[in-house]
Scaffold this active site. Structure first.
Site, PDB file in Angstrom:
ATOM      1  N   GLU A 130      19.657  26.718  25.637  1.00  0.00           N
ATOM      2  CA  GLU A 130      19.872  27.758  24.636  1.00  0.00           C
ATOM      3  C   GLU A 130      18.539  28.602  24.848  1.00  0.00           C
ATOM      4  OE1 GLU A 130      21.786  25.125  21.456  1.00  0.00           O
ATOM      5  OE2 GLU A 130      20.015  26.124  20.993  1.00  0.00           O
ATOM      6  N   CYS A 132      15.346  16.628  25.194  1.00  0.00           N
ATOM      7  CA  CYS A 132      13.978  16.101  24.956  1.00  0.00           C
ATOM      8  C   CYS A 132      13.852  14.716  24.695  1.00  0.00           C
ATOM      9  CB  CYS A 132      13.644  16.975  23.546  1.00  0.00           C
ATOM     10  SG  CYS A 132      11.886  16.795  23.198  1.00  0.00           S
ATOM     11  N   CYS A 171      12.599  13.574  17.663  1.00  0.00           N
ATOM     12  CA  CYS A 171      12.348  13.692  16.107  1.00  0.00           C
ATOM     13  C   CYS A 171      13.669  13.476  15.450  1.00  0.00           C
ATOM     14  CB  CYS A 171      11.866  15.207  16.174  1.00  0.00           C
ATOM     15  SG  CYS A 171      10.384  15.495  16.820  1.00  0.00           S
ATOM     16  N   CYS A 202      16.972  24.825  17.032  1.00  0.00           N
ATOM     17  CA  CYS A 202      17.108  24.476  18.462  1.00  0.00           C
ATOM     18  C   CYS A 202      18.197  23.537  18.743  1.00  0.00           C
ATOM     19  CB  CYS A 202      15.968  24.016  19.140  1.00  0.00           C
ATOM     20  SG  CYS A 202      15.099  22.753  18.515  1.00  0.00           S
TER      21      CYS A 202
HETATM   22  N1  SAH Z   1       9.521  20.647  21.338  1.00  0.00           N
HETATM   23  C1  SAH Z   1       8.546  21.621  20.800  1.00  0.00           C
HETATM   24  C2  SAH Z   1       9.203  23.030  20.896  1.00  0.00           C
HETATM   25  C3  SAH Z   1      10.701  23.355  20.218  1.00  0.00           C
HETATM   26  S1  SAH Z   1      10.186  23.909  18.807  1.00  0.00           S
HETATM   27  C4  SAH Z   1       8.436  21.231  19.205  1.00  0.00           C
HETATM   28  O1  SAH Z   1       8.920  20.545  18.545  1.00  0.00           O
HETATM   29  O2  SAH Z   1       7.332  22.094  18.694  1.00  0.00           O
HETATM   30  C5  SAH Z   1      11.352  23.685  17.806  1.00  0.00           C
HETATM   31  C6  SAH Z   1      11.125  23.825  16.398  1.00  0.00           C
HETATM   32  O3  SAH Z   1      12.386  23.741  15.902  1.00  0.00           O
HETATM   33  C7  SAH Z   1      10.150  22.877  16.099  1.00  0.00           C
HETATM   34  O4  SAH Z   1       9.348  23.382  15.063  1.00  0.00           O
HETATM   35  C8  SAH Z   1      11.294  22.073  15.174  1.00  0.00           C
HETATM   36  O5  SAH Z   1      10.459  21.371  14.043  1.00  0.00           O
HETATM   37  C9  SAH Z   1      12.330  23.083  14.551  1.00  0.00           C
HETATM   38  N2  SAH Z   1      13.387  22.314  14.270  1.00  0.00           N
HETATM   39  C10 SAH Z   1      13.946  21.353  14.738  1.00  0.00           C
HETATM   40  N3  SAH Z   1      15.178  21.078  14.065  1.00  0.00           N
HETATM   41  C11 SAH Z   1      15.281  21.856  12.949  1.00  0.00           C
HETATM   42  C12 SAH Z   1      16.187  22.085  12.005  1.00  0.00           C
HETATM   43  N4  SAH Z   1      17.209  21.341  11.809  1.00  0.00           N
HETATM   44  N5  SAH Z   1      16.079  23.171  11.189  1.00  0.00           N
HETATM   45  C13 SAH Z   1      14.842  23.881  11.051  1.00  0.00           C
HETATM   46  N6  SAH Z   1      13.957  23.801  12.199  1.00  0.00           N
HETATM   47  C14 SAH Z   1      14.108  22.780  13.225  1.00  0.00           C
HETATM   48 FE1  SF4 Z   2      11.834  17.682  20.900  1.00  0.00          FE
HETATM   49 FE2  SF4 Z   2      13.180  18.568  18.854  1.00  0.00          FE
HETATM   50 FE3  SF4 Z   2      10.968  17.215  18.269  1.00  0.00          FE
HETATM   51 FE4  SF4 Z   2      10.604  19.678  19.462  1.00  0.00          FE
HETATM   52  S1  SF4 Z   2      11.589  18.906  17.373  1.00  0.00           S
HETATM   53  S2  SF4 Z   2       9.799  17.560  20.061  1.00  0.00           S
HETATM   54  S3  SF4 Z   2      12.515  19.742  20.730  1.00  0.00           S
HETATM   55  S4  SF4 Z   2      12.897  16.606  19.587  1.00  0.00           S
END
Ligand code: SAH
Ligand code: SF4
Length: 356
Positions: A87, A120, A124, A344
Site C-alpha cells: 500500500e 513485517c 507489533c 498501514c
Molecule cells: N514499521 C515502522 C514504519 C511503519 S509506521 C514503524 O512501526 O514505525 C506505521 C505506523 O502506523 C506506526 O507508527 C504504527 O504505530 C501505526 N499503526 C499501526 N497500526 C495502527 C492502528 N491500528 N492505528 C493507528 N496507527 C497504527
Molecule cells: Fe511492523 Fe507494524 Fe510494528 Fe511498524 S507497527 S514495526 S509495520 S508490525
C-alpha cells in the site's frame, strides 16, 4: 528477469548506459514526464529504446485498487511482479496562507506514505501489517515507483513540493540498504528532487540500525514508534523491544544527526486503558529530557478482530496538555483517511479477505 530502471541512481545509470548523458535524459522522462514505457522517450534513438526495453522495465508496480477518503486522502494498493501487494497513501494537508489583502487562501500540502516491505517481521500486537507475516523486502525501485505513480495519477507536477514518510507497510530499517538507496534516488536534483529533510523514516526502534542510518549522513528525519514508556509494557505491544529496549533507542537517538531546524519525532499510539494514563505522560517527559523532540499522539484506529480500543478525546487532550504545559512539542494526530482505514496494512488485509 528484467532489471527495474528505478532501482538505479543517476550515477549508476551513467555507468550502465552509454553515452552517459542518456542517464540524465532517462531520469527526466521517468521523474518529470512520468513515462510508462521506453518508447515514449522520443529523444532517445530508436535502437537504444529497443535495447532498454529488452533489459529493463519501467513498470514494476501495477495499481490494483484505489480508495478515496472524505478528507481528500487516497489510498493505493499496488501489485508487484511476483503477485504480492503493498500500500501507499497520498495524504493531503491544508496549509493556511494569506493573500496580500489578508484573505485566506489554502495551499494543499502533499505527503506520500510509502511501504518498504511486504509484511513485517517485527510483529507489533496492534498492527494489521504484522498479521500477515513477512514476505520480502521491496527493492529501492519498488519504493520509488509508489511515489512516481501517485504523482502521475494525481497530476502532481514534477516541481511540486512533496513530503515522504516511510510509514506504510514494513520496517524500513530492516531493509536499510534499499531504503537508503531510495532516499538517494528521491533526492536526486535531476529526478524527483525531494530534499532529504522532507523525507521521514519511521522505525519501531532497531537501535543498531538507527546508528547505521545516522552514519550515512543523509539528512533524513527520524521518527520513533515508541508507543510505551516502560520496557515491560512495550515488550507486550512490540516484541522487538526484547532485542532493543527503550534505553538503547534513546541512546541511539541522542547520537543521531538531526537537521538544525528539525526535531526527532516520537510516535505514541494511544490505546484506551493501555498506555493513556498520566503516569505514562510523566515518564515520557523524563525519557525525552535533553532530546530535541516532538511527540505525535496518534489515535489507535480499530479494525475487526482487535482487542484494542480507541481512546477518548478527553484522555488524549489531557495527555497532550500534560506534555505541552511542560514545554514539550506535542500534537494529536487524527488518523488521516480514517474512513478508508489509512493505518498501514488495512487495505491489503481487506483485499486478502475479499471484503473490499
Ligand atoms: N514499521 C515502522 C514504519 C511503519 S509506521 C514503524 O512501526 O514505525 C506505521 C505506523 O502506523 C506506526 O507508527 C504504527 O504505530 C501505526 N499503526 C499501526 N497500526 C495502527 C492502528 N491500528 N492505528 C493507528 N496507527 C497504527
Ligand atoms: Fe511492523 Fe507494524 Fe510494528 Fe511498524 S507497527 S514495526 S509495520 S508490525
Amino acid at each position: 528477469m528484467k532489471k527495474i530502471i528505478q532501482d538505479f541512481t543517476q550515477s549508476e545509470l551513467l555507468e550502465l548506459i552509454k553515452p552517459s548523458f542518456r542517464a540524465k535524459q532517462i531520469y527526466h522522462w521517468m521523474y518529470h514526464q512520468y513515462a510508462s514505457s521506453f518508447d515514449e522517450m522520443k529523444n532517445l534513438p530508436k535502437d537504444l529504446r529497443v535495447k532498454l526495453e529488452e533489459e529493463y522495465t519501467v513498470a514494476p508496480l501495477k495499481q490494483v485498487m484505489v480508495q478515496n477518503s472524505q478528507d481528500g486522502s487516497r489510498k493505493y494498493l499496488y501489485q508487484l511482479h511476483d503477485g504480492h501487494t503493498v500500500e501507499a497513501v497520498l495524504l493531503l494537508m491544508r496549509d493556511k496562507e494569506y493573500h496580500e489583502d489578508g484573505s485566506v487562501k489554502h495551499q494543499e500540502r502533499y505527503t506520500v506514505c510509502i511501504s518498504s516491505q511486504v509484511g513485517c517481521k517485527v510483529g507489533c500486537a496492534f498492527c494489521l501489517t504484522a498479521k500477515g507475516g513477512f514476505m520480502r523486502n521491496l527493492t529501492a525501485g519498488e519504493i520509488v515507483e509508489q511515489v512516481r505513480l501517485i504523482k502521475k495519477d494525481n497530476n502532481i507536477a514534477s516541481n511540486r513540493r512533496v513530503n515522504l514518510v516511510y510509514m506504510g507497510m514494513g520496517e524500513p530499517l530492516d531493509n536499510l540498504k534499499e531504503v537508503v538507496q531510495s532516499v538517494k534516488i528521491f533526492s536526486d536534483e535531476e529526478g524527483m528532487a525531494i530534499a532529504t529533510h522532507r523525507q521521514t523514516i519511521s522505525t519501531s526502534g532497531l537501535s543498531s540500525k538507527i546508528v547505521k542510518l545516522g552514519k550515512e549522513e543523509l539528512g533524513v528525519n527520524l521518527a520513533i514508534s515508541l508507543h510505551a514508556v516502560d520496557d515491560e509494557l512495550r515488550q507486550t505491544l512490540m516484541p522487538i523491544n526484547k532485542a532493543y529496549n527503550i534505553k538503547s533507542i534513546i541512546d541511539a537517538v541522542k547520537d543521531f544527526p538531526v537537521n538544525d531546524r528539525k526535531r526527532v519525532m516520537f510516535e505514541y499510539l494511544v490505546i484506551k486503558d493501555v498506555n493513556d494514563d498520566i503516569s505514562a505522560a510523566k515518564k515520557l517527559l523524563s525519557l525525552l529530557d535533553g532530546i530535541k523532540s516532538k511527540v505525535n499522539l496518534i489515535y489507535f484506529n480499530p479494525y475487526g478482530g482487535t482487542e484494542f480500543k480507541r481512546p477518548s478525546e478527553t484522555d488524549m487532550k489531557r495527555f497532550q496538555e500534560y506534555l505541552t504545559s511542560r514545554g514539550l512539542h506535542c500534537t494529536i494526530r487524527e488518523s488521516k483517511g480514517l474512513d478508508i482505514s489509512a493505518a498501514c496494512g488495512q487495505l491489503r488485509e481487506q483485499e486478502l479477505e475479499g471484503e473490499a
